[in-house]
Motif scaffolding. Structure first.
Motif, PDB file in Angstrom:
ATOM      1  N   ARG A  92       0.897  -1.467   0.268  1.00  0.00           N
ATOM      2  CA  ARG A  92      -0.111   0.048  -0.335  1.00  0.00           C
ATOM      3  C   ARG A  92       1.115   0.896  -0.295  1.00  0.00           C
ATOM      4  N   GLY A  93       1.782   1.691   0.800  1.00  0.00           N
ATOM      5  CA  GLY A  93       3.415   2.175   0.739  1.00  0.00           C
ATOM      6  C   GLY A  93       3.572   2.377  -0.556  1.00  0.00           C
ATOM      7  N   ARG A  96       1.055   3.985  -2.852  1.00  0.00           N
ATOM      8  CA  ARG A  96       0.532   5.243  -2.981  1.00  0.00           C
ATOM      9  C   ARG A  96       1.016   6.676  -3.513  1.00  0.00           C
ATOM     10  N   HIS A 106       7.434   9.807  -3.696  1.00  0.00           N
ATOM     11  CA  HIS A 106       8.442   9.129  -2.426  1.00  0.00           C
ATOM     12  C   HIS A 106       9.831  10.174  -2.184  1.00  0.00           C
ATOM     13  N   LEU A 144       8.081   2.928   3.957  1.00  0.00           N
ATOM     14  CA  LEU A 144       7.284   3.814   4.202  1.00  0.00           C
ATOM     15  C   LEU A 144       6.980   4.931   4.961  1.00  0.00           C
ATOM     16  N   GLY A 148       5.314   9.124   2.467  1.00  0.00           N
ATOM     17  CA  GLY A 148       4.574   9.744   3.447  1.00  0.00           C
ATOM     18  C   GLY A 148       2.913   9.827   4.249  1.00  0.00           C
ATOM     19  N   ASN A 149       3.331   8.588   4.860  1.00  0.00           N
ATOM     20  CA  ASN A 149       2.152   7.560   5.207  1.00  0.00           C
ATOM     21  C   ASN A 149       3.140   6.841   6.876  1.00  0.00           C
ATOM     22  N   ALA A 151       1.470   7.030   9.480  1.00  0.00           N
ATOM     23  CA  ALA A 151       0.453   5.674  10.277  1.00  0.00           C
ATOM     24  C   ALA A 151       0.675   4.006   9.937  1.00  0.00           C
ATOM     25  N   LEU A 152       1.380   4.118   8.953  1.00  0.00           N
ATOM     26  CA  LEU A 152       1.803   3.134   7.131  1.00  0.00           C
ATOM     27  C   LEU A 152       3.202   3.101   7.878  1.00  0.00           C
TER      28      LEU A 152
END
Length: 233
Positions: A92-93, A96, A106, A144, A148-149, A151-152
């Motif tokens: 998912r990372g 996105r 990235h 990850l 940019g996330n 939380a991931l």
């Protein structure tokens, strides 16, 4: 165990010996880890044994049950589910983001730092053990974070913590370490060049291979546990 290896503290020597014996099954997985017995086996006092056991418990290689400390006993279904979650998080990372110049993209400074680190490890391969596992975990969480996330990345860190005991028990061959290093470099190079799809394919194959090795290591540990029970019974 050698008692005098330069200036390595005795507690470090005991820790290394215990970790090795846990990995090889020299310590029966169903056997309670008694300080007195271990001190006698390693020819040391109880203090360095106690310190080593505390560190091993913090590493997740030793667990406290109702009647004392025991070697960590992996749960195959839990490990398999954790690796499924790891694949979901990491792919998912990767998905996105797009190539450099798109939004979101990235953070290539983070990717470049990891690329440099693993190129250095390619030239000076690390030994198997906790430091190698930590470097591998850092690579994946950094990717990850670079996506940019946060939380991931935090979720992946939680997965790493739960898988780490079995990974630390594993003793990869130099060939496996070289393959892991090459795959990390390939993923980072793909990202640096903007080839996100190629990076995703390489990353997915890489994590799937790790999943296979970890489950095999866990199955081996469980076989040792069953053997220990049969011997004890």
């Amino acid at each position: 165990m050698a008692h005098h290896r330069g200036r390595i503290p005795l507690r470090e020597q005991v820790y290394d010996s215990l970790r090795r014996d846990l990995a090889t099954g020299a310590i029966v997985p169903t056997e309670r880890l008694r300080e007195e017995r271990l001190a006698e086996a390693y020819g040391v006092s109880r203090t360095p044994v106690r310190e080593a056991l505390a560190r091993l418990q913090a590493d997740g290689l030793v667990e406290r049950l109702a009647d004392g400390l025991y070697p960590y006993r992996p749960r195959l279904d839990e490990l398999d589910h954790l690796y499924e979650l790891r694949l979901v998080l990491e792919t998912r990372g990767m998905r996105r983001v797009g190539p450099p110049g798109t939004a979101p993209a990235h953070d290539l400074d983070l990717v470049r730092a990891e690329l440099d680190a693993w190129r250095a490890l390619r030239d000076d391969p690390p030994e198997p053990g906790p430091a190698l596992v930590a470097a591998d975990e850092r690579f994946h969480t950094t990717l990850l974070a670079a996506a940019g996330n946060a939380a991931l990345a935090d979720a992946l860190t939680a997965v790493h913590v739960r898988v780490r005991p079995v990974r630390t028990l594993d003793v990869p061959t130099p060939e496996r370490i070289a393959t892991m290093t090459a795959e990390h470099i390939a993923v980072a190079e793909h990202l640096m060049s903007g080839a996100v799809d190629a990076a995703l394919d390489t990353l997915t194959a890489h994590v799937t291979t790790s999943r296979t090795h970890v489950l095999a290591r866990a199955e081996h540990a469980l076989r040792l546990t069953k053997l220990g029970r049969a011997v004890r019974d």
